[in-house]
Enzyme design. Structure first.
Site, PDB file in Angstrom:
ATOM      1  N   CYS A   3       0.872  -1.172   0.000  1.00 53.12           N
ATOM      2  CA  CYS A   3       0.000   0.000   0.000  1.00 53.12           C
ATOM      3  C   CYS A   3       0.909   1.222   0.000  1.00 53.12           C
ATOM      4  CB  CYS A   3      -0.965  -0.019   1.181  1.00 53.12           C
ATOM      5  SG  CYS A   3      -0.171   0.161   2.798  1.00 53.12           S
ATOM      6  N   SER A   4       0.413   2.364   0.380  1.00 55.85           N
ATOM      7  CA  SER A   4       1.245   3.577   0.347  1.00 55.85           C
ATOM      8  C   SER A   4       2.349   3.565   1.391  1.00 55.85           C
ATOM      9  CB  SER A   4       0.380   4.819   0.554  1.00 55.85           C
ATOM     10  OG  SER A   4      -0.469   4.990  -0.547  1.00 55.85           O
TER      11      SER A   4
END
Length: 104
Positions: free
Chosen positions: A65-66
């Site tokens: 994810c980020s």
């Protein structure tokens, strides 16, 4: 804090290049559209349970994810279900900081 289920961006890239892992990006659609790791598959965190059959249970899977929070949740849940699951340490932010290629 990293553990044996956390993989650094460089380790993930090496394993991905060798075809040894599945890389699943659990970010939102707009994040995915903006940038992604070549070779990753997009399955939003909210739809991950419903789409679990798209992830091969007999191959290691790395979630991204980020920043590594959402992907850690995904990795923990899949590991609890018997998958060989890992988290990309630091997410795409760490991947980018390591100077690794990003597709946009």
């Amino acid at each position: 804090m990293a553990d044996e289920h956390e993989l650094s961006p460089q380790v993930v890239k090496d394993k991905l290049d060798a075809g040894g892992i599945q890389l699943v990006d659990v970010r939102e659609p707009d994040e995915w559209t903006e940038s992604r790791i070549t070779g990753s598959v997009h399955i939003e965190l909210d739809t991950l349970t419903a789409r679990a059959s798209e992830i091969a249970p007999d191959r290691p899977v790395v979630f991204a994810c980020s920043g590594g929070v959402r992907s850690q949740m995904a990795a923990d849940a899949f590991r609890a279900s018997g998958y060989d699951a890992y988290n990309l340490t630091g997410g795409l932010k760490a991947w980018h900081q390591a100077g690794l290629p990003i597709e946009s």
